[in-house]
Design an enzyme around this catalytic site. Structure first.
Site, PDB file in Angstrom:
ATOM      1  N   ASN A  45      -5.830  10.682  -0.414  1.00 11.80           N
ATOM      2  CA  ASN A  45      -6.212  10.838   0.990  1.00 11.80           C
ATOM      3  C   ASN A  45      -7.480  10.036   1.247  1.00 11.80           C
ATOM      4  O   ASN A  45      -8.465  10.179   0.514  1.00 11.80           O
ATOM      5  CB  ASN A  45      -6.450  12.314   1.321  1.00 11.80           C
ATOM      6  CG  ASN A  45      -5.157  13.100   1.401  1.00 11.80           C
ATOM      7  OD1 ASN A  45      -4.267  12.907   0.568  1.00 11.80           O
ATOM      8  ND2 ASN A  45      -5.034  13.965   2.376  1.00 11.80           N
ATOM      9  N   LYS A  59       1.649  10.713  -2.349  1.00 18.06           N
ATOM     10  CA  LYS A  59       2.818  11.518  -1.992  1.00 18.06           C
ATOM     11  C   LYS A  59       4.109  10.876  -2.475  1.00 18.06           C
ATOM     12  O   LYS A  59       5.181  11.510  -2.450  1.00 18.06           O
ATOM     13  CB  LYS A  59       2.850  11.754  -0.488  1.00 18.06           C
ATOM     14  CG  LYS A  59       1.689  12.640  -0.032  1.00 18.06           C
ATOM     15  CD  LYS A  59       1.523  12.666   1.467  1.00 18.06           C
ATOM     16  CE  LYS A  59       0.335  13.558   1.850  1.00 18.06           C
ATOM     17  NZ  LYS A  59      -0.951  13.079   1.282  1.00 18.06           N
ATOM     18  N   VAL A  77      -6.946  14.440   7.667  1.00 18.85           N
ATOM     19  CA  VAL A  77      -7.450  15.772   7.977  1.00 18.85           C
ATOM     20  C   VAL A  77      -8.835  15.729   8.624  1.00 18.85           C
ATOM     21  O   VAL A  77      -9.166  16.587   9.446  1.00 18.85           O
ATOM     22  CB  VAL A  77      -7.461  16.636   6.696  1.00 18.85           C
ATOM     23  CG1 VAL A  77      -8.487  16.109   5.693  1.00 18.85           C
ATOM     24  CG2 VAL A  77      -7.745  18.092   7.012  1.00 18.85           C
ATOM     25  N   ILE A 113       0.846  -1.184   0.000  1.00 20.76           N
ATOM     26  CA  ILE A 113       0.000   0.000   0.000  1.00 20.76           C
ATOM     27  C   ILE A 113       0.890   1.245   0.000  1.00 20.76           C
ATOM     28  O   ILE A 113       1.721   1.425   0.890  1.00 20.76           O
ATOM     29  CB  ILE A 113      -0.927   0.031   1.232  1.00 20.76           C
ATOM     30  CG1 ILE A 113      -1.674  -1.288   1.352  1.00 20.76           C
ATOM     31  CG2 ILE A 113      -1.889   1.204   1.132  1.00 20.76           C
ATOM     32  CD1 ILE A 113      -2.459  -1.686   0.144  1.00 20.76           C
ATOM     33  N   SER A 114       0.690   2.105  -1.001  1.00 23.84           N
ATOM     34  CA  SER A 114       1.483   3.321  -1.120  1.00 23.84           C
ATOM     35  C   SER A 114       0.572   4.544  -1.084  1.00 23.84           C
ATOM     36  O   SER A 114      -0.610   4.443  -0.731  1.00 23.84           O
ATOM     37  CB  SER A 114       2.309   3.286  -2.413  1.00 23.84           C
ATOM     38  OG  SER A 114       3.240   4.355  -2.444  1.00 23.84           O
ATOM     39  N   THR A 163      -3.729  24.702   5.568  1.00 23.78           N
ATOM     40  CA  THR A 163      -2.393  25.174   5.198  1.00 23.78           C
ATOM     41  C   THR A 163      -2.460  26.331   4.215  1.00 23.78           C
ATOM     42  O   THR A 163      -1.686  27.283   4.304  1.00 23.78           O
ATOM     43  CB  THR A 163      -1.588  24.036   4.570  1.00 23.78           C
ATOM     44  OG1 THR A 163      -2.311  23.496   3.448  1.00 23.78           O
ATOM     45  CG2 THR A 163      -1.361  22.925   5.592  1.00 23.78           C
ATOM     46  N   LEU A 188     -10.721   9.351   3.266  1.00 18.32           N
ATOM     47  CA  LEU A 188     -11.632  10.097   4.132  1.00 18.32           C
ATOM     48  C   LEU A 188     -11.808   9.400   5.474  1.00 18.32           C
ATOM     49  O   LEU A 188     -12.262   8.257   5.539  1.00 18.32           O
ATOM     50  CB  LEU A 188     -12.995  10.260   3.463  1.00 18.32           C
ATOM     51  CG  LEU A 188     -13.085  11.273   2.316  1.00 18.32           C
ATOM     52  CD1 LEU A 188     -14.408  11.114   1.586  1.00 18.32           C
ATOM     53  CD2 LEU A 188     -12.926  12.691   2.829  1.00 18.32           C
TER      54      LEU A 188
END
Length: 488
Positions: free
Chosen positions: A365, A328, A373, A324-325, A390, A367
């Site tokens: 990302n 990023k 986040v 799993i990567s 950010t 959820l």
């Protein structure tokens, strides 16, 4: 039917009687028409009287219903007559201008999506129910956004397929979820068609106590593997996984195993004892700011930990290995990205000589996953703190936990040498939009508080999904990209 039968009978009798007609034939037809109109009129008036005089339960929340079609009518009727519901419909909205003069259940249709805010103010509504289950996903998102902008808590009917099976029930009206705000339909892969390589096999999941690992173990049980070995270095996470699986009806044995992928000897011994057929490697450090401060920890787990698992899997002759990567790892600038990219290249290297399939899956990302986040925003909202972002233009690719798990399982059935798979996640989502929607869902009507903290070291303004050296090949699925990764 009664009016038609009576009119036809009298017409035939009068028309066929010899001699002069007792009444004109036109009078017979007119009498039938007056009978129908009168009957419909009386029934309509009685229905209005009943609807307006029936003692509806007054709920604590005043609700606008968007959708003046059959689904909206049935939902409002169910809410008005359900004594357990705390929602009271007060008006309808619909983008169809031909419905603007209608009254349903005594409630007016007061406008379309452009009038949501005005209707909320006029009727003192606090919630909006989107009752158009057949609408395109993009339209639902736009209507939900309009409701959020008006300070309303947004609710939604279940899917059209569920309505077809169960009808519209008050208990199935649900809060809108973050997955509903993805600018695309949620991807569901054909797991039944690809579960053959799992059924009856021994499965090992590293990082099994994390959010992805837990969901993966629960999903794998549906395919009846002979056993699942759940490996994690955090005993509390393993304990939670065990509790979540305790009530599962599956007969698949779930073995909870404490261990760290950094320990090469432990991995070799574990693989030698268990001899897994399939390995899903989800264990990793993944928090960007922490790993920027402690890059050696990222290297120990994400690089050498992965190498330990790869070596043990090769020695145990594992048939399928799925690493799993993360997105990023594409064009990486952070310790997380660089270490995960290295893990991809190592996995690709093992695919060149190992007997089984060794491949990687790159996530966006997820959820609600641990450390993402969404839990951060939830905790800030719980403490009545401003939501920290950010940059107002920062975007990320998002996927649901279910999509992530299904992609992992799907990839395991398709991989070949040097393969890496990426889900088509549609357009990236602005973090500030996600913050606004989550705030509106958890604190409807409250002003949004945003604190801009600036991009931290290792963070990008916009993520990408592919590295410059990734060689794109054919798409094995209309929502999955496949590319080749160079071996290290």
């Amino acid at each position: 039917m009664a009016a038609f039968a009576t009119t036809a009978t009298v017409f035939v009798v009068v028309w066929s009687r010899p001699g002069p007609n007792l009444v004109p034939l036109s009078a017979v037809l007119a009498a039938g028409a007056y009978l129908s109109i009168g009957a419909f009129g009386v029934r309509y008036i009685l229905r209005l009287v009943v609807e307006r005089s029936s003692p509806h339960r007054i709920g604590t929340e005043r609700l606008l219903v968007f959708g003046a079609g059959d689904a909206g009518y049935q939902a409002a009727k169910a809410l008005l007559h359900d004594p357990a519901s705390d929602l009271t419909p007060v008006a309808f909205l619909d983008d169809d201008v031909s419905k603007r003069s209608l009254r349903l259940l005594g409630l007016r249709v007061v406008g379309g999506r452009g009038q949501i805010a005005a209707a909320a103010a006029e009727y003192q509504a606090s919630s909006l129910l989107i009752a158009i289950p057949a609408a395109p996903h993009g339209e639902l998102v736009k209507i939900a956004d309009a409701g959020i902008d008006a300070g309303l808590a947004v609710k939604i009917l279940p899917s059209l397929s569920k309505i077809a099976l169960e009808g519209i029930r008050v208990k199935n009206i649900r809060e809108i979820e973050l997955a509903d705000f993805l600018d695309r339909e949620e991807t569901h892969l054909d797991l039944k068609a690809i579960g053959g390589y799992i059924t009856g096999k021994r499965i090992l999941v590293t990082g099994a106590g994390g959010s992805i690992g837990t969901q993966l173990c629960q999903t794998l049980m549906r395919f009846a593997p002979s056993a699942i070995l759940a490996l994690d270095h955090a005993e509390n996470n393993l304990h939670r996984l065990g509790l979540s699986a305790a009530g599962d009806s599956s007969e698949t044995p779930l073995h909870l195993t404490l261990g760290d992928v950094r320990d090469a000897g432990r991995m070799l011994a574990l693989f030698e004892e268990y001899r897994p057929d399939v390995v899903f490697h989800t264990a990793a450090h993944k928090h960007v700011p922490f790993l920027e401060e402690f890059p050696e920890e990222a290297t120990k787990t994400n690089v050498f930990g992965t190498l330990n698992v790869l070596q043990a899997a090769h020695k145990a002759q594992v048939g399928t290995f799925v690493n799993i990567s993360t997105d990023k790892a594409a064009d990486p600038i952070s310790a997380l990205g660089i270490t995960k990219r290295t893990a991809e290249l190592l996995t690709s290297y093992y695919s060149t000589f190992a007997d089984g399939k060794y491949l990687s899956v790159r996530f966006g990302n997820v959820l609600g996953s641990d450390g993402s986040v969404i839990p951060t925003f939830r905790e800030q909202l719980r403490q009545n703190k401003p939501l920290t972002i950010t940059h107002p233009d920062a975007t990320r690719y998002f996927m649901t936990v279910a999509e992530a798990v299904e992609l992992v399982i799907q990839a395991g059935s398709m991989g070949t040498e040097n393969d890496l798979f990426v889900l088509d996640m549609g357009e990236p989502v602005r973090i500030v939009d996600l913050a606004r929607r989550l705030s509106a869902a958890l604190r409807p009507g409250m002003p949004l508080q945003i604190e801009e903290i600036g991009l931290r070291h290792g963070e990008k303004l916009h993520e990408v999904l592919f590295h410059d050296s990734d060689e794109s090949v054919e798409k094995p699925h209309d929502r999955i990209w496949r590319c080749r990764v160079e071996p290290l």
